[in-house]
Write a protein that holds these residues in place. Structure first.
Motif, PDB file in Angstrom:
ATOM      1  N   ILE B 110       0.836  -1.194   0.000  1.00  0.00           N
ATOM      2  CA  ILE B 110       0.000   0.000   0.000  1.00  0.00           C
ATOM      3  C   ILE B 110       0.872   1.244   0.000  1.00  0.00           C
ATOM      4  O   ILE B 110       0.662   2.170  -0.775  1.00  0.00           O
ATOM      5  N   PHE B 111       1.867   1.265   0.896  1.00  0.00           N
ATOM      6  CA  PHE B 111       2.614   2.502   1.063  1.00  0.00           C
ATOM      7  C   PHE B 111       3.749   2.661   0.080  1.00  0.00           C
ATOM      8  O   PHE B 111       4.276   3.748  -0.068  1.00  0.00           O
ATOM      9  N   HIS B 112       4.133   1.589  -0.598  1.00  0.00           N
ATOM     10  CA  HIS B 112       5.258   1.713  -1.522  1.00  0.00           C
ATOM     11  C   HIS B 112       4.862   1.260  -2.909  1.00  0.00           C
ATOM     12  O   HIS B 112       5.564   0.493  -3.561  1.00  0.00           O
ATOM     13  N   MET B 113       3.734   1.773  -3.358  1.00  0.00           N
ATOM     14  CA  MET B 113       3.201   1.350  -4.641  1.00  0.00           C
ATOM     15  C   MET B 113       4.200   1.614  -5.775  1.00  0.00           C
ATOM     16  O   MET B 113       4.374   0.790  -6.670  1.00  0.00           O
ATOM     17  N   ASP B 114       4.905   2.756  -5.694  1.00  0.00           N
ATOM     18  CA  ASP B 114       5.828   3.061  -6.786  1.00  0.00           C
ATOM     19  C   ASP B 114       6.982   2.072  -6.814  1.00  0.00           C
ATOM     20  O   ASP B 114       7.445   1.656  -7.884  1.00  0.00           O
ATOM     21  N   LYS B 115       7.449   1.643  -5.623  1.00  0.00           N
ATOM     22  CA  LYS B 115       8.554   0.683  -5.598  1.00  0.00           C
ATOM     23  C   LYS B 115       8.118  -0.647  -6.205  1.00  0.00           C
ATOM     24  O   LYS B 115       8.881  -1.302  -6.915  1.00  0.00           O
ATOM     25  N   VAL B 116       6.873  -1.041  -5.896  1.00  0.00           N
ATOM     26  CA  VAL B 116       6.392  -2.311  -6.444  1.00  0.00           C
ATOM     27  C   VAL B 116       6.339  -2.227  -7.967  1.00  0.00           C
ATOM     28  O   VAL B 116       6.724  -3.160  -8.684  1.00  0.00           O
ATOM     29  N   HIS B 117       5.886  -1.068  -8.466  1.00  0.00           N
ATOM     30  CA  HIS B 117       5.859  -0.885  -9.917  1.00  0.00           C
ATOM     31  C   HIS B 117       7.246  -1.019 -10.508  1.00  0.00           C
ATOM     32  O   HIS B 117       7.437  -1.620 -11.569  1.00  0.00           O
ATOM     33  N   ASN B 118       8.243  -0.439  -9.807  1.00  0.00           N
ATOM     34  CA  ASN B 118       9.598  -0.500 -10.339  1.00  0.00           C
ATOM     35  C   ASN B 118      10.113  -1.923 -10.397  1.00  0.00           C
ATOM     36  O   ASN B 118      10.753  -2.330 -11.362  1.00  0.00           O
ATOM     37  N   ILE B 119       9.820  -2.686  -9.331  1.00  0.00           N
ATOM     38  CA  ILE B 119      10.267  -4.087  -9.333  1.00  0.00           C
ATOM     39  C   ILE B 119       9.594  -4.844 -10.457  1.00  0.00           C
ATOM     40  O   ILE B 119      10.219  -5.641 -11.175  1.00  0.00           O
ATOM     41  N   LEU B 120       8.291  -4.576 -10.619  1.00  0.00           N
ATOM     42  CA  LEU B 120       7.554  -5.270 -11.677  1.00  0.00           C
ATOM     43  C   LEU B 120       8.117  -4.913 -13.040  1.00  0.00           C
ATOM     44  O   LEU B 120       8.212  -5.760 -13.937  1.00  0.00           O
ATOM     45  N   ALA B 121       8.538  -3.627 -13.186  1.00  0.00           N
ATOM     46  CA  ALA B 121       9.069  -3.207 -14.487  1.00  0.00           C
ATOM     47  C   ALA B 121      10.363  -3.932 -14.814  1.00  0.00           C
ATOM     48  O   ALA B 121      10.725  -4.060 -15.984  1.00  0.00           O
ATOM     49  N   GLU B 122      11.069  -4.400 -13.777  1.00  0.00           N
ATOM     50  CA  GLU B 122      12.285  -5.167 -14.043  1.00  0.00           C
ATOM     51  C   GLU B 122      11.972  -6.585 -14.441  1.00  0.00           C
ATOM     52  O   GLU B 122      12.815  -7.291 -14.985  1.00  0.00           O
ATOM     53  N   MET B 123      10.752  -7.041 -14.145  1.00  0.00           N
ATOM     54  CA  MET B 123      10.428  -8.432 -14.442  1.00  0.00           C
ATOM     55  C   MET B 123       9.646  -8.591 -15.730  1.00  0.00           C
ATOM     56  O   MET B 123       9.872  -9.525 -16.482  1.00  0.00           O
ATOM     57  N   VAL B 124       8.662  -7.719 -15.930  1.00  0.00           N
ATOM     58  CA  VAL B 124       7.790  -7.850 -17.093  1.00  0.00           C
ATOM     59  C   VAL B 124       7.801  -6.540 -17.849  1.00  0.00           C
ATOM     60  O   VAL B 124       7.592  -5.487 -17.258  1.00  0.00           O
ATOM     61  N   MET B 125       8.042  -6.598 -19.123  1.00  0.00           N
ATOM     62  CA  MET B 125       8.096  -5.378 -19.917  1.00  0.00           C
ATOM     63  C   MET B 125       7.233  -5.548 -21.150  1.00  0.00           C
ATOM     64  O   MET B 125       7.398  -6.518 -21.885  1.00  0.00           O
ATOM     65  N   GLY B 126       6.301  -4.647 -21.339  1.00  0.00           N
ATOM     66  CA  GLY B 126       5.461  -4.708 -22.536  1.00  0.00           C
ATOM     67  C   GLY B 126       4.654  -5.985 -22.639  1.00  0.00           C
ATOM     68  O   GLY B 126       4.329  -6.454 -23.724  1.00  0.00           O
ATOM     69  N   GLY B 127       4.350  -6.590 -21.498  1.00  0.00           N
ATOM     70  CA  GLY B 127       3.545  -7.811 -21.530  1.00  0.00           C
ATOM     71  C   GLY B 127       4.375  -9.068 -21.710  1.00  0.00           C
ATOM     72  O   GLY B 127       3.837 -10.167 -21.806  1.00  0.00           O
ATOM     73  N   MET B 128       5.691  -8.924 -21.761  1.00  0.00           N
ATOM     74  CA  MET B 128       6.535 -10.111 -21.917  1.00  0.00           C
ATOM     75  C   MET B 128       7.491 -10.225 -20.749  1.00  0.00           C
ATOM     76  O   MET B 128       7.906  -9.228 -20.172  1.00  0.00           O
ATOM     77  N   VAL B 129       7.877 -11.466 -20.453  1.00  0.00           N
ATOM     78  CA  VAL B 129       8.736 -11.690 -19.304  1.00  0.00           C
ATOM     79  C   VAL B 129      10.153 -11.250 -19.644  1.00  0.00           C
ATOM     80  O   VAL B 129      10.734 -11.681 -20.634  1.00  0.00           O
ATOM     81  N   LEU B 130      10.715 -10.357 -18.793  1.00  0.00           N
ATOM     82  CA  LEU B 130      12.027  -9.803 -19.079  1.00  0.00           C
ATOM     83  C   LEU B 130      13.119 -10.554 -18.335  1.00  0.00           C
ATOM     84  O   LEU B 130      14.125 -10.960 -18.884  1.00  0.00           O
ATOM     85  N   GLU B 131      12.910 -10.703 -17.005  1.00  0.00           N
ATOM     86  CA  GLU B 131      13.960 -11.293 -16.192  1.00  0.00           C
ATOM     87  C   GLU B 131      13.305 -12.134 -15.127  1.00  0.00           C
ATOM     88  O   GLU B 131      12.323 -11.722 -14.528  1.00  0.00           O
ATOM     89  N   THR B 132      13.877 -13.312 -14.884  1.00  0.00           N
ATOM     90  CA  THR B 132      13.247 -14.143 -13.874  1.00  0.00           C
ATOM     91  C   THR B 132      14.215 -14.492 -12.758  1.00  0.00           C
ATOM     92  O   THR B 132      13.863 -15.199 -11.831  1.00  0.00           O
ATOM     93  N   ASN B 133      15.411 -13.985 -12.857  1.00  0.00           N
ATOM     94  CA  ASN B 133      16.415 -14.295 -11.860  1.00  0.00           C
ATOM     95  C   ASN B 133      16.258 -13.341 -10.698  1.00  0.00           C
ATOM     96  O   ASN B 133      16.472 -12.134 -10.840  1.00  0.00           O
ATOM     97  N   MET B 134      15.916 -13.870  -9.544  1.00  0.00           N
ATOM     98  CA  MET B 134      15.574 -13.017  -8.409  1.00  0.00           C
ATOM     99  C   MET B 134      16.707 -12.088  -8.016  1.00  0.00           C
ATOM    100  O   MET B 134      16.489 -10.908  -7.779  1.00  0.00           O
ATOM    101  N   SER B 135      17.910 -12.625  -7.907  1.00  0.00           N
ATOM    102  CA  SER B 135      19.003 -11.785  -7.427  1.00  0.00           C
ATOM    103  C   SER B 135      19.299 -10.669  -8.410  1.00  0.00           C
ATOM    104  O   SER B 135      19.592  -9.533  -8.025  1.00  0.00           O
ATOM    105  N   GLU B 136      19.186 -10.961  -9.689  1.00  0.00           N
ATOM    106  CA  GLU B 136      19.413  -9.938 -10.714  1.00  0.00           C
ATOM    107  C   GLU B 136      18.408  -8.800 -10.552  1.00  0.00           C
ATOM    108  O   GLU B 136      18.756  -7.619 -10.539  1.00  0.00           O
ATOM    109  N   ILE B 137      17.132  -9.182 -10.380  1.00  0.00           N
ATOM    110  CA  ILE B 137      16.083  -8.157 -10.253  1.00  0.00           C
ATOM    111  C   ILE B 137      16.355  -7.285  -9.048  1.00  0.00           C
ATOM    112  O   ILE B 137      16.261  -6.052  -9.087  1.00  0.00           O
ATOM    113  N   ILE B 138      16.700  -7.943  -7.937  1.00  0.00           N
ATOM    114  CA  ILE B 138      16.909  -7.178  -6.707  1.00  0.00           C
ATOM    115  C   ILE B 138      18.096  -6.253  -6.849  1.00  0.00           C
ATOM    116  O   ILE B 138      18.050  -5.095  -6.410  1.00  0.00           O
ATOM    117  N   THR B 139      19.162  -6.732  -7.478  1.00  0.00           N
ATOM    118  CA  THR B 139      20.330  -5.871  -7.680  1.00  0.00           C
ATOM    119  C   THR B 139      19.962  -4.622  -8.458  1.00  0.00           C
ATOM    120  O   THR B 139      20.327  -3.501  -8.064  1.00  0.00           O
TER     121      THR B 139
END
Lengths: 726, 193
Positions: B110-139
């Motif tokens: 609820i309070f960090h909606m923008d951060k969640v969006h950013n994390i999601l943007a690292e995983m899915v882009m334009g409706g396609m899966v971009l990255e699935t490696n957890m450590s990579e996304i977090i980095t």
């Protein structure tokens, strides 16, 4: 002006609202503050305001006034601003607003920015919501980034390229050189997105497909490494090394191997390896197996591999996990056409799935069961399906009933079984059957001549139990009308004949007429049935009374029928027996010239109105019903038909071409009969001008009900003239 | 292709909504409501796949959902995506959020909606899966956050102080100090956080 509140504060405030109205008030106040802050062109707090705006947008409140602000943020130099700006652009803007084109320049600059994160943001936004104009302008930049060595940017550029290709397919060739060494990357992220890019290109263009076929060995090698390599912590998901990449590669192999022998040959080994080595205890393993099975079924694999695939699916069906079962049923549905026998082996498991509690699984199992029905297993399957029909949700009943009718029609082992099945469907799910099943059933019953007595007896008994299901009631009343004499004389051979008197039968039919449960159509059916019984039963007075009562009914349809029947009793009693004779056998035919058109069934009552006649003869694509129209002697009343034909004196009606399509020409010629000038004779000439034979040509005649004085229509079928001269 | 990613709670309040195809604002809200109706009716032990609602494309699209405590994570996909693969993707997404937010709960979303969006943007882009490696996304997400913080100026001072203390390696307080055969028990002081 005090500093605008932080996003966190806003969220906290909104959460304290107890009603929707309170929340709306708070949001409106904040929106007003934001709007005035935007007007003041405040740079420091713009980012905060837009963030709050995005939150309110998510809750469902209008936020379009923030669109320009997003653009200003994108143009700013600070990373924080750019981030929120791009997020806002993705959420609020799309290609239908003209504003988005202003972004193009900013994105272009950012694509060449020194910081990779800014470049990444720009790629992300372009890949999410870039319009075709933007894509055309910026495709060159994206292509440049596709060749960079920075893996973070390369993977984003690959997906951005996919979006560009989707929007502007002509640009696909531009990306071809960049794909040359995409697959030699080590980074899994880049590999993954490259495979997506290749998949998209292969799906869109057959040329690309043949070009990329040479990549099959490389893909096989990558897949092999993934399986053989030991544990690697960064790509591990529940013990399997990068399952997402494995699934993607399998999918690309599927597309590349479809229809091509060499590629399929190259893939056989690796597919067998994946199929046998993957662990199935977790969902990941099953996901890979599922993809492997789909690939094996699609390419030209050897038969041993196919059997392996179907067995895997069979194992899935027995799995406890509902998701796996669902997925197995879906894929079996896709393969049942091609590998029918292999799927038959799992029939009992599939039929068990019908009893599952899960709605999605039940639906899939039902569709699959219908696909598996054939001449050998019809009896067993039908038992299960009827049981399913009894107990399933109402949403399924209509589809299940239609499916049962179709299957029964194709594979019925005996007429009696067929009629029994239909009766069972009508009594259990009678209100859910489709409307066109009533005429189909009537035709079926008419054609099974030896079963008439049995059928009418069973239908009568069903009517005694329950008159709420309209299709059942309609079929039953039609049958009683036709075969009432068999019912009363107790001639049934198949089962114990029941003792029924004429009065009882008439009681039942009259009950239908007065019941509140009967629809007007049903009432029409029962009135006609009563009328038909006047030639089969001896209690004429009662029938006459009923018919005359309904002459003043409020329902116009019933009234018209009753009045006409009354007239039959009074003035045209000599015609009554001929008119109410037993119906002849009706054939349902499908014959094809260049296309297929079906000759529709009809029932004598109800029948088309005169206007429909013209529509039919007017020649739309499906014009099957061939009707005879009888111009009777000119009279003052009821002259609608005559109006159609124009001339009152009926001296000469020019011949007309009723139908001319696909080589079939039908002409009507009209002339007066010599001995009796009150009778007009219509001759139908049907000619086949194609070279092929036209078989199963059936003549059917419908009597228009519109004439208010029933005229005698004698139809002499001169078949001779049809068989000759194709 | 992924058509939409929705996160809402047990009462249907949206916590995150990202659409990869264009719909008007009204339609978006209606889609959220319709999806909530479809998903909330499901029992606990049925499969996680549903036909899409009418607004989002009917039977061509599927809803793949997972229910964690008070939140529903729903991905609406078309037939080109593997259903079981998407289930795994949802799992990876939730685990990533867990790592980024430390025992994530609904309040964090609820309070960090923008951060969640950013994390999601690292995983899915334009409706396609971009990255699935957890450590990579977090980095990547951490790197973004660092860039933001470095620009924040005075307003970012409290946040910087907090992260500085977190990164400080405070030595562990020994429970027992043993010098030869004399053992002195150390009193239990409240720990510094």
């Amino acid at each position: 002006m005090p500093a605008p509140i932080r996003l966190r504060e806003l969220i906290r405030t909104i959460r304290t609202a107890r009603t929707q109205a309170e929340e709306r008030e708070m949001i409106q106040k904040e929106c007003a503050a934001i709007r005035s802050s935007f007007r003041e062109e405040d740079n420091t707090y713009r980012c905060r305001n837009v963030a709050k705006l995005l939150y309110m947008h998510m809750l469902g409140y209008p936020a379009h006034f923030g669109q320009l602000e997003c653009l200003k943020l994108i143009a700013s130099q600070k990373f924080t601003d750019k981030r929120i700006g791009y997020l806002g652009a993705m959420l609020l803007l799309d290609e239908r607003q003209d504003v988005h084109l202003l972004m193009t320049n900013c994105i272009k600059n950012d694509l060449n920015h020194s910081t990779q994160y800014v470049q990444g943001l720009a790629l992300c936004t372009l890949g999410c919501m870039g319009s075709s104009e933007m894509c055309r302008d910026l495709a060159g930049e994206v292509e440049k980034l596709l060749k960079t060595s920075n893996s973070y940017l390369r993977k984003k550029a690959a997906l951005c390229a996919v979006h560009v290709i989707r929007k502007v397919p002509e640009l696909m060739e531009m990306f071809l050189p960049a794909t040359k060494n995409l697959l030699s990357e080590k980074n899994h992220g880049v590999l993954h997105t490259s495979v997506v890019l290749l998949t998209e290109m292969c799906e869109r263009s057959p040329d690309m497909l043949s070009h990329f076929r040479k990549l099959v060995p490389q893909l096989v090698r990558i897949l092999k490494n993934l399986i053989m390599s030991g544990y690697s912590p960064e790509h591990d998901v529940s013990g399997i090394s990068d399952p997402f990449l494995q699934v993607r590669i399998l999918r690309l192999l599927r597309i590349l191997g479809k229809g091509d022998d060499d590629s399929s040959e190259a893939m056989n080994d690796i597919l067998a390896q994946v199929a046998t080595n993957t662990e199935t205890s977790k969902n990941v393993g099953n996901a890979i197996l599922y993809e492997t099975v789909l690939t094996i079924m699609d390419i030209k694999s050897e038969s041993g591999l196919r059997v392996l695939a179907i067995n895997i699916l069979g194992r899935f069906l027995l799995n406890n996990d509902k998701n796996i079962r669902y997925v197995a049923l879906t894929s079996l549905l896709k393969t049942v056409q091609t590998d029918h026998n292999a799927v038959q082996r799992h029939r009992s498991t599939i039929v068990d799935c019908l009893k599952d509690l899960d709605v999605s699984i039940k639906r899939r199992a039902m569709e699959l069961s219908f696909a598996l029905v054939n001449g050998n297993n019809i009896r067993g399957m039908m038992k299960e399906l009827l049981y399913f029909l009894d107990s399933c949700d109402p949403d399924f009943k209509a589809d299940c009933a239609s499916g049962i009718f179709l299957a029964a029609e194709k594979y019925a082992p005996s007429k009696r079984w067929h009629i029994d099945t239909i009766m069972r469907v009508l009594t259990t799910a009678g209100s859910y059957v489709r409307d066109d099943s009533v005429p189909n059933l009537i035709q079926l019953i008419t054609n099974s001549v030896e079963m008439h007595a049995y059928t009418v007896q069973r239908l009568y008994k069903a009517l005694l139990d329950d008159i709420s299901q309209q299709p059942l009631v309609q079929v039953a009343s039609w049958c009683i009308g036709e075969y009432g004499d068999l019912l009363v004389s107790g001639q049934c051979e198949e089962e114990e004949p029941i003792q029924v008197s004429e009065d009882e039968v008439l009681d039942v039919l009259e009950g239908l007429l007065v019941s509140n449960l009967s629809t007007p159509v049903t009432r029409g059916y029962s009135l006609t049935a009563i009328m038909k019984l006047s030639t089969r039963f001896s209690s004429l007075n009662r029938i006459k009374k009923v018919v005359s009562i309904y002459g003043s009914s409020i329902d116009v349809e019933l009234q018209q029928r009753a009045v006409e029947y009354n007239a039959l009793f009074k003035k045209y009693d000599h015609m009554r027996p001929a008119l109410l004779e037993r119906m002849p056998i009706m054939e349902k035919t499908i014959f094809s010239g260049d296309g297929i058109f079906t000759v529709c069934l009809w029932s004598v009552f109800p029948v088309l109105q005169a206007n429909d006649l013209l529509d039919l003869l007017g020649g739309n694509d499906v014009v099957p019903i061939i009707q005879t129209t009888v111009p009777t002697k000119p009279a003052s009343a009821g002259g609608e038909l005559l109006d159609l034909l124009g001339d009152l004196s009926l001296t000469v009606i020019p011949p007309m071409t009723a139908y001319n399509k696909n080589g079939l020409i039908i002409e009507f010629t009209f002339e007066r009969s010599n001995p009796n000038p009150n009778i007009a004779v219509i001759t139908i000439h049907a000619t086949n001008s194609t070279e092929a034979d036209m078989t199963e040509f059936v003549f059917q005649a419908a009597v228009p009900k519109v004439c208010s004085f029933p005229s005698c229509i004698l139809i002499n079928l001169l078949f001779m003239s049809w068989c000759i001269g194709t | 292709m992924i058509k939409a990613i929705l996160i809402f709670n047990n009462h249907g309040k949206p916590r995150l909504s990202k659409f990869y195809e264009h719909y008007t604002e009204d339609t978006e809200q209606q889609i959220i409501r319709e999806t909530f109706h479809l998903v909330s009716k499901r029992d606990e032990n049925v499969c996680n796949f549903l036909e899409g609602g009418l607004l989002i494309g009917g039977s061509e699209n599927k809803l793949i959902y997972r229910h964690y405590a008070t939140l529903y994570f729903v991905f609406c996909v078309d037939s080109s995506e593997s259903e079981l693969g998407i289930l795994d993707l949802i799992q990876v997404f939730v685990e990533t959020l867990d790592k980024c937010f430390e025992n994530v709960c609904e309040l964090d979303l609820i309070f960090h909606m923008d951060k969640v969006h950013n994390i999601l943007a690292e995983m899915v882009m334009g409706g396609m899966v971009l990255e699935t490696n957890m450590s990579e996304i977090i980095t990547q997400a951490e790197a973004h956050n660092k860039m933001e913080k470095s620009e924040a100026g005075i307003a970012g001072a409290p946040a910087r102080a907090v992260s500085a203390v977190k990164n400080m390696n405070l030595p562990e307080m020994p429970k027992n100090i043993n010098i030869g055969d004399i053992s002195i028990k150390v009193p239990n002081l409240p720990s510094f956080k």
